[in-house]
Design an enzyme around this catalytic site. Structure first.
Site, PDB file in Angstrom:
ATOM      1  N   HIS B 145      38.069  39.145  38.990  1.00 58.51           N
ATOM      2  CA  HIS B 145      38.106  40.596  38.776  1.00 58.51           C
ATOM      3  C   HIS B 145      38.727  41.300  39.992  1.00 58.51           C
ATOM      4  O   HIS B 145      39.588  42.169  39.846  1.00 58.51           O
ATOM      5  CB  HIS B 145      36.674  41.083  38.529  1.00 58.51           C
ATOM      6  CG  HIS B 145      36.521  42.568  38.458  1.00 58.51           C
ATOM      7  ND1 HIS B 145      36.438  43.251  37.270  1.00 58.51           N
ATOM      8  CD2 HIS B 145      36.422  43.501  39.432  1.00 58.51           C
ATOM      9  CE1 HIS B 145      36.309  44.536  37.511  1.00 58.51           C
ATOM     10  NE2 HIS B 145      36.290  44.723  38.825  1.00 58.51           N
ATOM     11  N   GLU B 146      38.305  40.901  41.169  1.00 58.62           N
ATOM     12  CA  GLU B 146      38.815  41.552  42.389  1.00 58.62           C
ATOM     13  C   GLU B 146      40.311  41.285  42.576  1.00 58.62           C
ATOM     14  O   GLU B 146      41.065  42.184  42.930  1.00 58.62           O
ATOM     15  CB  GLU B 146      38.038  41.072  43.623  1.00 58.62           C
ATOM     16  CG  GLU B 146      36.553  41.415  43.605  1.00 58.62           C
ATOM     17  CD  GLU B 146      36.284  42.887  43.374  1.00 58.62           C
ATOM     18  OE1 GLU B 146      37.167  43.713  43.686  1.00 58.62           O
ATOM     19  OE2 GLU B 146      35.218  43.230  42.854  1.00 58.62           O
ATOM     20  N   HIS B 149      42.303  43.426  40.395  1.00 55.05           N
ATOM     21  CA  HIS B 149      42.528  44.749  40.983  1.00 55.05           C
ATOM     22  C   HIS B 149      43.748  44.727  41.887  1.00 55.05           C
ATOM     23  O   HIS B 149      44.576  45.640  41.860  1.00 55.05           O
ATOM     24  CB  HIS B 149      41.318  45.156  41.841  1.00 55.05           C
ATOM     25  CG  HIS B 149      40.261  45.870  41.061  1.00 55.05           C
ATOM     26  ND1 HIS B 149      40.538  46.867  40.174  1.00 55.05           N
ATOM     27  CD2 HIS B 149      38.912  45.738  41.054  1.00 55.05           C
ATOM     28  CE1 HIS B 149      39.399  47.313  39.644  1.00 55.05           C
ATOM     29  NE2 HIS B 149      38.402  46.636  40.154  1.00 55.05           N
ATOM     30  N   GLU B 226      38.872  49.407  35.670  1.00 56.37           N
ATOM     31  CA  GLU B 226      37.812  48.386  35.663  1.00 56.37           C
ATOM     32  C   GLU B 226      37.952  47.470  34.446  1.00 56.37           C
ATOM     33  O   GLU B 226      37.836  46.257  34.557  1.00 56.37           O
ATOM     34  CB  GLU B 226      36.433  49.042  35.655  1.00 56.37           C
ATOM     35  CG  GLU B 226      36.049  49.682  36.976  1.00 56.37           C
ATOM     36  CD  GLU B 226      36.133  48.708  38.133  1.00 56.37           C
ATOM     37  OE1 GLU B 226      35.683  47.555  37.990  1.00 56.37           O
ATOM     38  OE2 GLU B 226      36.669  49.101  39.178  1.00 56.37           O
TER      39      GLU B 226
END
Lengths: 184, 392
Positions: B145-146, B149, B226
């Site tokens: 997920h990071e 980003h 997100e």
């Protein structure tokens, strides 16, 4: 006169298009090669880890000679394999052998408590994962490259320029793909 | 989903432009107010100067400042082999050009965030609480997920938008304060009192509303990003359940860490300031965790971005029942107390190694941690009382 100008414009346009196409193909091919080298790094790393693993485990697993032999055999076969397809096959064998080895390890609680072994196991699991992820990335790049190569009108000039479709790197069957996911 | 990323980019650019317009408008009003007709442009210039200074600070030392305010310490491969491996796996899967730097934050609250304006200069930070509570697969989902980003340039965008919002807030604040001290004197020197009064009310309303509007816009964009990062994580790991159960665990923590400030909040994987279970609002940086989990669980075997989009549509249409309760139950089921203790200890060890502590084993089996500044040659074991050589 006008006909000559039009002709000249057409030739220049064609030349520009050819140059752009060629450069685009080179860029994609380099991406494929770069992705392959990432797989290669991880596969080599796996080969390097195996002797250590065997050395550490041997003391605990006196009666599992066959398992060790299978791993060693698979490793040397994988190290000698040439070409993408053959390499994939040999590495699949090695993954299978390692999977069976880690199943057998479950019967040796002393070995499972060994710090050195745990560290090696983490490294090997992670390397398996990295091979998987690098393969996924490589195949994406191959797909991109091949699609470009086969689309109209690039397909007419790709051959004369000397570009060949890249090979996908396949590991065997879905069951095989799940093997690297070792739970802690 | 590719189209969604593109559309998102366009919307982001529009948002930043809009925020800039708000900032300039505020600057003009403030300038006009203090200096009269010709001074509006000076106000705009002042706004630009504020913005530029803040932007330079954010770009120049932004990552270091952010990491420092969060109390993050860098860890090397040998400090935390497993964490390093997981980040490297996700780096390969996401095709990042370089290995991101890894930081660890001493906090019991499980959370993680990413910084770095360019993929080449990326860094991820995780808390010790996260390391202690999550399994390997869950941690992989969070790191995915990071890195998502970073790959979507969310860090760049959030910095840009965040700085502009910050400038709007500062300018509005300056203006309102200045008004408080100077209004009486200035107004008496004018004779067109009525118009000035109307203008003043308008300006005050603008100064109060602008920061609010700017923040609402900022948060709306943050929420959309997100979802996109969740989709990327599923694509990289090919295992959306990992992230789903990590989110459930993280959201299950109600305690908010003290060391988090509002500026940092949108960068975390789950909003650290929101109480657990808080629903949607205009001011949330993150979409409701329950919804994110439901989308991930509805994904099935298609882990591509298209698969995420399909699952998202299903959840939006209300076709998927809430599965969070089930998931929360699942995490307690194992009751792996010993496992939990072991992971906590490992997380502490990583922190100690990052801080330069040395470990010395005493004969009685106790491991003593020696702080980096310790200058004695021996230490007395606190358990058995023996004198142990520190050495090295």
């Amino acid at each position: 006169m006008t006909a000559a100008v039009i002709l000249l414009v057409l030739i220049v346009a064609l030349g520009l298009w050819l140059a752009a196409t060629y450069n685009g193909l080179v860029r994609l091919r380099n991406q494929v090669r770069n992705a392959w080298s990432q797989i290669d790094v991880q596969l080599k790393r796996r080969h390097d880890l195996i002797p250590n693993l065997v050395e550490t485990a041997k003391g605990y697993m006196k009666h599992e000679r066959e398992t060790f032999e299978e791993i060693t055999r698979a490793r040397s076969a994988a190290a000698q394999a040439a070409g993408v397809a053959e390499r994939g096959k040999a590495e699949s064998m090695l993954s299978g052998a390692l999977g069976r080895f880690f199943l057998v390890v479950e019967n040796y609680p002393d070995l499972k408590a060994n710090q050195n072994f745990l560290a090696l196991q983490e490294e090997l699991t992670s390397t398996e994962n990295k091979v998987g992820f690098a393969r996924q990335f490589y195949n994406d790049q191959v797909l991109k490259f091949n699609t470009r190569l086969q689309s109209f009108p690039v397909n007419f000039v790709a051959g004369p320029f000397g570009f060949k479709a890249a090979e996908f790197f396949e590991l065997e069957a879905p069951a095989e793909r799940e093997a690297p996911k070792v739970q802690f | 989903m590719w189209e969604i990323i593109q559309a998102n980019k366009r919307k982001s650019v529009a948002l930043v432009v809009l925020l800039a317009v708000v900032l300039m408008g505020l600057g003009y009003t403030a300038g006009y107010f203090w200096g009269g007709d010709g001074a509006g442009i000076i106000g705009v210039l002042a706004a630009m100067v504020i913005w530029t200074v803040m932007m330079l600070a954010a770009v120049g030392g932004g990552e270091r400042v952010l990491l420092a305010t969060a109390g993050a310490r860098e860890v090397k491969r040998e400090d935390a082999p497993q964490l390093y491996n997981i980040v490297e796996e996700m780096k390969i899967a996401s095709g990042l050009p370089r290995m991101p730097r890894i930081f660890i934050i001493d906090s019991r609250t499980p959370n993680a965030f990413a910084v770095g304006l360019k993929p080449e200069r990326a860094a991820v930070a995780v808390t010790t609480g996260l390391l202690a509570r999550l399994t390997r697969d869950e941690l992989q989902g969070v790191i995915g997920h990071e890195l998502g980003h970073i790959n979507n340039r969310d860090t760049l965008f959030m910095t840009l938008a965040g700085v502009t919002v910050g400038a709007v807030i500062i300018l509005a604040d300056l203006f309102l304060r200045g008004l408080w001290f100077s209004s009486g004197r200035r107004r008496s020197s004018r004779n067109d009192g009525q118009l000035a009064l109307v203008m003043m009310i308008l300006a005050i309303v603008l100064a109060i509303l602008a920061p609010l509007m700017a923040q609402i816009l900022y948060f709306a964009c943050s929420r959309r990003r997100e979802y996109l990062a969740d989709a990327c994580s599923a694509q990289y790991t090919r295992f959306p359940q990992g992230l789903a159960s990590a989110l459930a665990k993280i959201a299950g923590q109600s305690e908010a860490p003290k060391e988090v400030n509002r500026v940092l909040a949108p960068m975390y994987i789950v909003n650290p300031l929101a109480a657990a279970g808080s629903g949607r609002s205009l001011f949330s940086t993150h979409p409701p965790v329950e919804e994110r989990i439901r989308v991930l669980q509805a994904m099935g075997s298609d882990v591509s971005l298209a698969g995420y989009q399909a699952a998202f549509a299903k959840v939006q249409a209300g076709e998927v029942a809430a599965g969070v309760g089930r998931l929360r139950g699942l995490k307690e089921e194992g009751a792996e107390q010993a496992e939990d203790t072991r992971r906590w200890r490992e997380a502490r060890d990583i922190l100690h190694r990052a801080d330069g502590y040395r470990a010395v084993k005493c004969g009685c089996g106790l491991t003593i941690r020696i702080p980096p500044g310790f200058d004695q040659e021996t230490i007395v074991c606190p358990r058995c009382g023996r004198t142990v050589k520190v050495g090295g």
